[in-house]
Structures are given as structure tokens and as C-alpha cells.
Design a protein around this motif. Structure first.
Motif, PDB file in Angstrom:
ATOM      1  N   SER A   1      28.067  46.825  37.315  1.00 46.97           N
ATOM      2  CA  SER A   1      28.389  46.585  35.909  1.00 46.97           C
ATOM      3  C   SER A   1      29.713  46.046  35.680  1.00 46.97           C
ATOM      4  CB  SER A   1      28.260  47.973  35.151  1.00 46.97           C
ATOM      5  OG  SER A   1      26.939  48.447  35.101  1.00 46.97           O
ATOM      6  N   GLN A   2      30.955  46.385  36.590  1.00 49.19           N
ATOM      7  CA  GLN A   2      31.997  45.814  36.262  1.00 49.19           C
ATOM      8  C   GLN A   2      32.149  44.113  36.914  1.00 49.19           C
ATOM      9  OE1 GLN A   2      35.195  48.409  37.828  1.00 49.19           O
ATOM     10  NE2 GLN A   2      36.813  46.685  37.388  1.00 49.19           N
ATOM     11  N   GLY A   3      31.015  43.937  37.746  1.00 46.00           N
ATOM     12  CA  GLY A   3      31.032  42.412  37.947  1.00 46.00           C
ATOM     13  C   GLY A   3      31.112  42.448  39.576  1.00 46.00           C
ATOM     14  N   VAL A   4      30.791  41.258  40.002  1.00 46.40           N
ATOM     15  CA  VAL A   4      30.765  41.093  41.707  1.00 46.40           C
ATOM     16  C   VAL A   4      32.148  41.264  42.034  1.00 46.40           C
ATOM     17  CG1 VAL A   4      30.524  39.386  43.297  1.00 46.40           C
ATOM     18  CG2 VAL A   4      28.897  39.383  41.686  1.00 46.40           C
ATOM     19  N   GLN A   5      32.215  42.213  43.229  1.00 42.54           N
ATOM     20  CA  GLN A   5      33.795  42.538  43.567  1.00 42.54           C
ATOM     21  C   GLN A   5      34.526  41.165  44.261  1.00 42.54           C
ATOM     22  OE1 GLN A   5      35.558  45.265  44.336  1.00 42.54           O
ATOM     23  NE2 GLN A   5      36.934  44.173  45.584  1.00 42.54           N
ATOM     24  N   GLY A   6      34.035  40.314  44.957  1.00 42.01           N
ATOM     25  CA  GLY A   6      34.402  39.123  45.487  1.00 42.01           C
ATOM     26  C   GLY A   6      34.843  38.211  44.466  1.00 42.01           C
ATOM     27  N   ILE A   7      34.169  38.198  43.422  1.00 41.77           N
ATOM     28  CA  ILE A   7      34.716  37.228  42.222  1.00 41.77           C
ATOM     29  C   ILE A   7      35.713  37.824  41.596  1.00 41.77           C
ATOM     30  CG2 ILE A   7      34.026  36.386  40.127  1.00 41.77           C
ATOM     31  CD1 ILE A   7      31.088  36.061  41.255  1.00 41.77           C
TER      32      ILE A   7
ATOM     33  N   ILE B   1      29.684  30.908  50.639  1.00 39.83           N
ATOM     34  CA  ILE B   1      30.556  31.940  50.597  1.00 39.83           C
ATOM     35  C   ILE B   1      30.338  32.640  49.146  1.00 39.83           C
ATOM     36  CG2 ILE B   1      33.118  32.633  49.987  1.00 39.83           C
ATOM     37  CD1 ILE B   1      33.635  30.132  51.599  1.00 39.83           C
ATOM     38  N   LEU B   2      30.129  32.128  48.019  1.00 39.09           N
ATOM     39  CA  LEU B   2      29.589  32.930  46.942  1.00 39.09           C
ATOM     40  C   LEU B   2      28.410  33.516  47.133  1.00 39.09           C
ATOM     41  CD1 LEU B   2      30.773  30.614  43.835  1.00 39.09           C
ATOM     42  CD2 LEU B   2      30.956  32.849  44.000  1.00 39.09           C
TER      43      LEU B   2
ATOM     44  N   GLU C   1      53.351  38.081  39.957  1.00 39.46           N
ATOM     45  CA  GLU C   1      52.956  39.456  39.641  1.00 39.46           C
ATOM     46  C   GLU C   1      51.835  39.593  39.903  1.00 39.46           C
ATOM     47  OE1 GLU C   1      54.776  41.505  38.238  1.00 39.46           O
ATOM     48  OE2 GLU C   1      56.513  40.209  37.706  1.00 39.46           O
ATOM     49  N   PRO C   2      51.458  40.827  40.776  1.00 36.01           N
ATOM     50  CA  PRO C   2      50.211  41.272  41.425  1.00 36.01           C
ATOM     51  C   PRO C   2      49.051  41.699  40.578  1.00 36.01           C
ATOM     52  CG  PRO C   2      51.903  42.957  41.641  1.00 36.01           C
ATOM     53  CD  PRO C   2      52.509  41.895  41.286  1.00 36.01           C
ATOM     54  N   ALA C   3      47.947  41.289  40.744  1.00 28.90           N
ATOM     55  CA  ALA C   3      46.686  41.576  40.078  1.00 28.90           C
ATOM     56  C   ALA C   3      45.792  42.211  40.908  1.00 28.90           C
ATOM     57  CB  ALA C   3      46.318  40.418  39.029  1.00 28.90           C
ATOM     58  N   SER C   4      45.223  43.087  40.480  1.00 32.43           N
ATOM     59  CA  SER C   4      44.123  43.683  41.214  1.00 32.43           C
ATOM     60  C   SER C   4      42.582  43.555  40.858  1.00 32.43           C
ATOM     61  CB  SER C   4      44.378  45.402  41.215  1.00 32.43           C
ATOM     62  OG  SER C   4      43.010  46.073  41.731  1.00 32.43           O
ATOM     63  N   PRO C   5      41.653  43.297  41.583  1.00 30.99           N
ATOM     64  CA  PRO C   5      40.278  43.123  41.410  1.00 30.99           C
ATOM     65  C   PRO C   5      39.782  44.444  40.683  1.00 30.99           C
ATOM     66  CG  PRO C   5      40.347  43.457  43.598  1.00 30.99           C
ATOM     67  CD  PRO C   5      41.845  43.079  42.929  1.00 30.99           C
ATOM     68  N   ASN C   6      40.375  45.542  40.652  1.00 28.71           N
ATOM     69  CA  ASN C   6      40.042  46.857  40.082  1.00 28.71           C
ATOM     70  C   ASN C   6      40.351  46.782  38.689  1.00 28.71           C
ATOM     71  OD1 ASN C   6      39.296  47.817  42.493  1.00 28.71           O
ATOM     72  ND2 ASN C   6      41.066  48.881  42.721  1.00 28.71           N
ATOM     73  N   ASP C   7      41.084  46.039  38.196  1.00 30.38           N
ATOM     74  CA  ASP C   7      41.382  45.707  36.666  1.00 30.38           C
ATOM     75  C   ASP C   7      40.661  44.735  35.950  1.00 30.38           C
ATOM     76  OD1 ASP C   7      43.543  47.692  37.196  1.00 30.38           O
ATOM     77  OD2 ASP C   7      45.144  46.137  37.638  1.00 30.38           O
ATOM     78  N   ILE C   8      39.680  44.151  36.958  1.00 33.68           N
ATOM     79  CA  ILE C   8      38.891  42.931  36.215  1.00 33.68           C
ATOM     80  C   ILE C   8      37.561  43.282  36.034  1.00 33.68           C
ATOM     81  CG2 ILE C   8      38.448  40.413  36.522  1.00 33.68           C
ATOM     82  CD1 ILE C   8      41.353  40.761  36.672  1.00 33.68           C
ATOM     83  N   PHE C   9      37.224  43.012  34.895  1.00 31.94           N
ATOM     84  CA  PHE C   9      35.704  43.325  34.262  1.00 31.94           C
ATOM     85  C   PHE C   9      35.107  42.005  33.885  1.00 31.94           C
ATOM     86  CE2 PHE C   9      35.834  47.948  33.535  1.00 31.94           C
ATOM     87  CZ  PHE C   9      37.325  48.102  33.825  1.00 31.94           C
TER      88      PHE C   9
END
Lengths: 495, 495
Positions: free
Chosen positions: B126-132, B111-112, B147-155
Motif C-alpha cells: 500500500s505504501q508503494g513499490v519499495q525500489g521506486i 530493472i523496473l 539532505e538525506p531522504a528515506s524510502p520509508n518516508d515516501i508514499f
């Protein structure tokens, strides 16, 4: 619950004006507007494959071999997998029997694990694992025909980028201080100089002589800069060249060492493409070798020359970009200066350990007689030859096309052809608020999915236009598509 | 041969005066004088074991668990070994049969690998692997009670250090600009501020209340700073605390959010020890959870608060320091500001891919029912409990000793006891040109081989003395040796 008074006017969010101005000014074209647009198109393809006239993006904008199906070298990956899971050593017999592993991979992993201190999960010393630095020193000594290298001069880094950052952040001292950079150049250099608020002093590479340098021109830039009260302290040389793909001749390198000795310039030798040599006529010489030869021939004249050479696991036949392996060799620096570089490294604590191990494996492949020797040699040769053939094919294709002029590929993994545009193109670009080379590259992307970087991103002589493409993408179909696009584009915009 | 004139006077080598003054000024105690001396002693032991009165260095100066025999978690290492050598997937049957691997490790690796795009040797975005980033967002959502978190906010970043570097290099704008930092603090912060020529505005943690913060004191520091024409733009909070080991109460965190809202401070929440919670009375709350709760209770008052939260694979029960995994979550920033952070990240191209994978594995362990579930749970529990017991034992030992006062361990992996010294110690230290806590730590190292960091390196209230020790070293023998040393030291220097 908070005990503070909640009767206040909330402050505004940060805006660009509240940020460090040097960061705002820095530009990095490799991942700039065109690659960003390419990512958007890729997302669009994923959602609705019919919405664009091609089935995938061909990422020729960045030297990322394994994204383009270049296979990693088996031996090194076997070894690093064991470093990640040393329990495998207990299953040696069954792993070798089932041909999952070669026995020498397991042996090499044991040796590396010892060097590392038992776990890739522990920090190493900030300079890097001593035993790995020894392997690197042995490699350099051999590469430079016996010129000795010492592990004390080697600093392990996360890729070559980190090495550049350490050096420039230490050597850049603000607007009274300058760094000589080749034009065209890899934009990490201009971006870093903008970040460190230090003057980029361009010296132009001469396209007609295969992107070579001219010492007299560099010296006149140095003098001009000193007259303008900007003291040059570093000269960046990328050899083999990025984006040009050229390889410097030893006599040209000697000229640069002479200038370094005369003006006290640190030579920052970006030598990450040292294994990517595809020309029969040109050989790679390290700056260290050239310097040592000069030091032998001329007593004392070159004793003070300071050289920093960087290398990485990302390029060559290794192509292990995502592993972030690299090293820096420092030659001729005072101990006090080296300690400052070590301090900068220590702020990030250490380079990733598996990346350090990858460097060890890159520079020390299996030796003759070991079970993995033939396999490893063949894999390296295959990758090398494939790259060479593809560079050649792309070059030959450009030769057949009107309005494009390209130097013969010598090294690295790039071509940097010159584009001649009609007035119609120049006008159309102006209307689109783009430079003509940006206009061409945008059109190429939208028509074919091929993503390359316009010369504007690397710098080029005024009034000339270029683009940089890697020759990593597999197959020949994309080259044919490019050819058709180019012909139609030139037909459409013929004056 | 060079065509240039060799009749010149060679320039001098670079000296400290030729370097960037801000780099020269930066200090980093974690790898400072005492750890450097410890390395020398280790070399001496390797050459001549009889020459010192102990058989090894106990490195309690740095949170480096796997250097001190903490075992990596089996499941995550199995998975990452396959990422390095995906050929193993072809040998699934024999690997599972021989118990070299659990079957779910192989499944998870597949999967990874898909998420990563097939090879850990390719650069990611540059932001990192989307799935991770999606896995991380899921973890945060669960941690913060939905509390929702979004992959768009993760670097994704190379450890937490790189995240701090990106943020501070963007938000530090020179000497008219300040960053609030706790005292004592992790010296990466002061070192970075020195590098970026920005004012460190200290706010003191209150030792007597278990190293908590006082909002009124922070507010008065803010006002004082504004009066002095230094605009504070960031407040750094380390929770659980480094070096203090304390955990903040939610009401104290609310105070900080109020100050952030009122004065437009970015909250830089260093939350790398979020899993290292050892106190029964204290729970870890993320700043994001506290912020979201405030936003719900008070319409609009907290809408503009900007929060950057960092986490890493280096601490917790993972302890994978050498893998350089980490991430940054950005909350409440304008898009334009986020794009500047992405630009900084893109200059280093991307974080190491296996480190990114490690983050995925850290925040998403095997689920109940999977073959590795029990093993993984037990390994995590064992490491957690061992750490907790060792912290407790060290604390109890300090309680028995004269001249040392220590807060109860709550979190992280450190104790930061206060030392009371006699006039004799103070005089002896002065004679040795050292601070008294440095003097004590040097003596401890030379007598026992135990390497810790003096409070001076972290900052402390004037006239107080401390040291930071990890409680990672295995066994209890070193604690007994420390106890004997301490008693002798206090006897020797009794007034």
C-alpha cells in the motif's frame, strides 16, 4: 533570514488524539496484523532464509492473481503497450512479422487511441472516456439479454474501491443514517462507514444455506433500525460473495429489490466477481437484470428503485489489480444526484486512462475470426479452469479434515470455511490476547508461511470462527502443508 | 419469485436533501460552469461546425498538457510500454535494429519489472513499490543538495490529489479545527475542507509583491482563529503557485516554517510544479531543504516541525496527467500518525503501478552516456522552452491591453491576471446573475472558444477580479483571438 521572533516554545508533534477520530476507528483486516506479520517474515527470509521453517510466504490473504503467477491476457497487454507507445504503430509490419504482436492488437490500439483523444497521458472527462463507456454499455446490454444500458449511466473509476467511496461518501449522512451490510462482508464497507460516521446495519448471511440471505431477516433489521431512529438508505450486496464465494439465487435477489422499493434503499451491488462463476448449478444474474424483469412484471412498483452496480478489472480472468480499472453503472437516480457523484469524481479529475482502456479490453475481447481470437479464448479458459480446479482441491482437502466445515465453492476466488475449536485453543488464544480464529491464522502463518485472514476481519455470527483464503496460489504443495499443519494443530490442542 | 408481500407503497427516489450536506456544499471550479458550457459547445461543433464563430474549444482551464499536443517523453513511454508487455524483451535485437526502441529503454524496463515483482497487473504494497520509493528518495536527496531522504518516508499515490485527500481526511477533525489556505488557491483545498467539515482559514497572497505571503498577516489569522476557538492544524502552501504562477523566496518560506514550529502546524507543501520554473531570478527551494537548514542553525527549535510534500507526474515537462502518478514525502511525523496514513492508503489497496513506474522515470532520466540521454535531454529542454516562451508571449500580450494587469510568469503553467471592469460590465454581470469575472470568461468562451476559469473559483480579495489561464495551448492564434475579443469587450462596455 526570517524576520520573525525566534523566542518561542516549540509546539508538540501531532499525536493520535489530534487526528480525525473516525479514521482512527476504521479497521481494514485484509492488510491488518497477519499480513503485516507476513511482510516482516518475508523480509526475514530475504535476510536469512534459514531462520524460518519454509522458503516463502504464500499470500492467500488478498485476491491478487498476478502476484501469484497468473499471466495477464496477451491481447489486452499488447494493446495497452501500444497505447503507452503509439510509435509502435509505425513498425506494424516488422512487429507482426516477428510475431511480437498480432495485427488486430495494433488495429484495436488505433481505435482506442482515437477514443481516448490521442494520449493516455491526458486527463479524460471526469466521467471517463465516452467511447469506452459506450463499450461498457454494449457489454452490459449483452450480458443482461438485451436490457439496454447507456454510456451516460457509466462512470469510469480507479478500481471498484473508488466507486464505493464516491457512493458512500455521498449517501452517508452521519449517525442518524445507516447502511445495510452483509455479515460476513468485505471490510472496505465497514471501514468506509466508520470513516463517514454512519451506522452499519448488519444482516447475517446464512452459512447452512450456502451463505444466502433471508429477506424476512433483513426486513426485521430495517424495522429495528427505523425504530432506533437510524434511517437505512443503502443496502450493500456482494454477489458473487466476498468472503463467502457464494452466488445468490434470482429469487433471493428479487426479495432484495422488493425491500429496496419498499424502504427506498439504494442497492449497492458489488458485482466485481461476475465472471468468477465456478458452480454448474448457479448462474450469475446482475441486479439490473433482476430489477428490469420486476419492472416489466409490476407496473410502477419498482420504478423508483435506485441501483449502483460496480465492476473492476482486478478479478475475473483478467486479474489486473495493479491497473486500477473499474466502472460504476447508475440506474434510477435523479439527474441532480448523479451530478453530485460526478462532482466527487471531478475532484480526483479522472480515473487512470490505461485502467479505463483495460476495462474496454476486458468487456470487449477479440471477436471470432480476428487473429487473436483463439489465443485470447484459450487463455481465458485456462485461467478459469485452473482457478476452478484449485478451489475444488482446497475444498476437498478441507472436507477431509477434522474441525473444519466448508461450503462448496461457487464463485469469486475465496473459501470461507468454519473452524470448530477446542476449549484448549480458546484458552490459548485468550492468553495470547487473540480471538481463536486469529490464533489459528497466526499459527498457520508462523508454521507454513501461508497468510490468510481470520473471520473476525469480515464479521461472523457470535461464537463461530472462520477464515478467508483465496485459491489463487499456484501448485498443490501449499495445500499439503496446510493439511499437515491443521492435523498437528488439532492434535496439539485436543481437549 | 419473491415470497414477500407486494402490497406496499413504493418509496420516493433520493433527492438532494437525502445526501451528505458537505458533499452538496463542496465546489470545484476547474470543472465548473464554464468548462461544462465549453463541453456543450464542443458537442455542438461536432454536430454542426457552422453554428459557432470558431472551429474548436481551446481548453486553457486545466493543466492538461498532452490534451494540447505536448508530446510525452519518448524514453519513459518506451519503458512503460515494455512494462505492459514484457514479451517485448524477447525481441530486443529486432526492436533496437528497427529503431523502434533504444536499448537502454529495454534495460531500464527489466530493472523496473524486477522492482515491481514481475507484473504491473499485481497490487503493490500500500505504501508503494519499495525500489521506486528508493529512486524517489535518491532524487530528493540530490534535489536538496544532499539532505538525506528515506524510502520509508515516501508514499506512492494516484496523482497528487490522492495525497491531499489522505492528509486532509486524517488531519481535519471538524468545525473546531482549521486549515490555513492561501487565497487565491487551487479549489481542491476548499472543496476538501468542505467535505471534511473543517474551517478554511484564508491567508491572502499579496498580488503587488508577485503573490508572495506575509508572515505577520498569517500569524494574525492564526491568532484570530484561536480566539474564535478554531484550532489551526495545517498550513497549505502551493509553491510554485497555482493559480498565481509565483515562486516563493526562501526567506518567506522560513517564515512559514517558524509559524509551523510555533503553532504546531503541519506544512502541506504542494510542490507539484517544482520543475516548472521559468524565471531567471527565482529558484525553486523545497520546504524540506528550508526546514533542514533551519534545524541545523537552531538546535531543537524546529525539531517538531511536520512537513508533507507532494509531487506528481502530471506537471513539469512530463505532463503525464492521465497516468495518475504521484508521491508524498512525510517528514517529522510520529510513527503512529504515519501508520494512520498508511491505513488510509491501504483502503484503496495501492496506487496504479504504471503511475508509480512513471514517477520513477520522471525523477531518474537516462544518464549521460546512455543511448537515450541526448534525446531525452533535448525533449525535456524543448518542452520547457516552449512553455516558457508561450507564458512570456501571453504575458506580453496582457501588458499591451487596457484593463488587465498581470504579474510576470515565474513558474507553474498559469497566469492569473487581474481584470479591472467598468460599471457597465458590473451591471451587465449583475443582470446575468454572474460575478464580473465570470461574465468576462463566459463572453470569452462564447466569442472565441477559449475556456479559462474566473478568479471567483480560486478566491480573490474582495472587489478584485481575475482569471486563471494556462499557457499550454499550442500556437499563437488563440492569443491573437483573445486580444481582439478583449479590445472589443472593453470598447463595448466602456463607461
Amino acid at each position: 533570514m526570517t524576520k520573525l521572533d525566534l523566542n518561542f516554545e516549540p509546539a508538540e508533534q501531532l499525536d493520535l488524539k489530534d487526528l480525525n477520530e473516525h479514521v482512527l476507528k476504521a479497521e481494514y483486516a485484509i492488510r491488518g496484523a497477519i499480513p503485516t506479520r507476513a511482510e516482516q517474515i518475508q523480509d526475514q527470509i530475504n535476510l536469512d532464509p534459514e531462520s524460518v521453517p519454509f522458503d516463502k510466504i504464500t499470500t492467500a490473504n488478498i485476491g491478487n492473481p498476478q502476484q501469484l503467477q497468473q499471466k495477464p491476457l496477451t491481447f489486452s497487454r499488447q494493446v495497452v503497450s501500444i497505447l503507452q507507445y503509439p510509435e509502435l504503430l509505425k513498425h506494424k509490419e516488422i512487429l507482426v512479422q516477428s510475431r511480437a504482436y498480432n495485427s488486430d492488437s495494433l488495429d484495436r490500439a488505433s481505435i482506442l487511441l482515437d477514443k481516448i483523444g490521442g494520449s493516455v497521458g491526458a486527463y479524460s472527462s471526469s466521467q471517463g472516456v465516452q467511447g469506452i463507456r459506450q463499450t461498457v454499455a454494449n457489454y452490459i446490454t449483452k450480458r443482461d439479454d438485451g436490457e439496454p444500458a447507456s454510456p451516460n449511466d457509466i462512470f469510469m473509476t480507479d478500481g471498484a474501491t473508488r466507486a464505493v467511496t464516491y457512493l458512500l461518501s455521498l449517501l452517508c449522512r452521519g449517525p442518524q443514517n445507516g447502511v445495510l451490510i452483509p455479515i460476513p462482508q468485505y471490510p472496505l464497507y465497514t471501514a468506509s462507514l466508520t470513516l463517514y460516521d454512519t451506522v452499519a446495519i448488519p444482516y447475517y448471511l446464512d452459512e447452512k444455506s450456502g451463505w444466502s440471505t433471508d429477506a424476512n431477516e433483513i426486513e426485521s433489521e430495517i424495522k429495528k433500525s427505523i425504530e432506533n431512529n437510524v434511517k437505512p438508505s443503502v443496502i450493500v450486496v456482494i454477489n458473487p460473495g466476498n468472503p463467502t464465494g457464494s452466488i445468490l439465487k434470482p429469487e433471493v435477489m428479487e426479495d432484495i429489490v422488493v425491500l429496496a422499493a419498499k424502504y427506498g434503499l439504494v442497492i449497492l451491488a458489488d458485482e466485481v466477481y461476475q465472471e468468477n462463476v465456478f458452480s454448474e448449478e448457479r448462474k450469475f444474474y446482475s441486479f439490473k437484470k433482476i430489477l428490469r424483469d420486476l419492472q416489466k412484471r409490476h407496473t410502477k412498483l419498482f420504478d423508483n428503485v435506485q441501483l449502483a452496480s460496480i465492476h473492476s478489472t482486478s478479478k475475473g480472468v483478467f486479474g489486473e489489480c495493479g491497473q486500477r480499472g473499474g466502472y460504476l453503472e447508475l440506474i434510477g437516480f435523479k439527474k441532480s444526484v448523479r451530478e453530485e457523484i460526478l462532482k466527487l469524481a471531478s475532484l480526483s479529475i479522472c480515473a487512470v486512462i490505461t485502467g479505463q482502456a483495460m476495462v474496454d479490453l476486458m468487456v470487449n475481447p477479440p471477436s471470432e475470426g480476428q487473429p487473436s481470437y483463439e489465443m485470447d479464448k484459450n487463455e481465458r479458459l485456462h485461467i478459469h479452469n485452473t482457478l476452478k480446479q484449485r478451489g475444488e482441491l482446497l475444498y476437498q482437502t478441507f472436507q477431509q479434515l477434522e474441525g473444519i466445515e466448508c461450503q462448496k465453492p461457487q464463485g469469486a476466488m475465496y473459501l470461507f470455511p468454519r473452524l470448530y475449536f477446542s476449549q484448549k485453543v480458546i484458552n490459548a488464544a485468550k492468553d495470547a490476547d487473540l480471538q481463536p480464529d486469529e490464533f489459528y491464522c497466526h499459527a498457520l502463518l508462523e508454521s507454513t508461511g501461508i497468510c490468510v485472514v481470520p473471520g473476525t476481519g469480515f464479521g461472523q455470527e457470535e461464537g463461530t470462527w472462520h477464515l478467508r483464503t483465496t485459491f489463487l496460489a499456484p501448485g498443490t504443495e501449499w495445500i499439503q502443508k496446510w493439511k499437515s499443519f491443521h492435523q498437528e494443530f488439532y492434535k496439539k490442542y485436543a481437549d
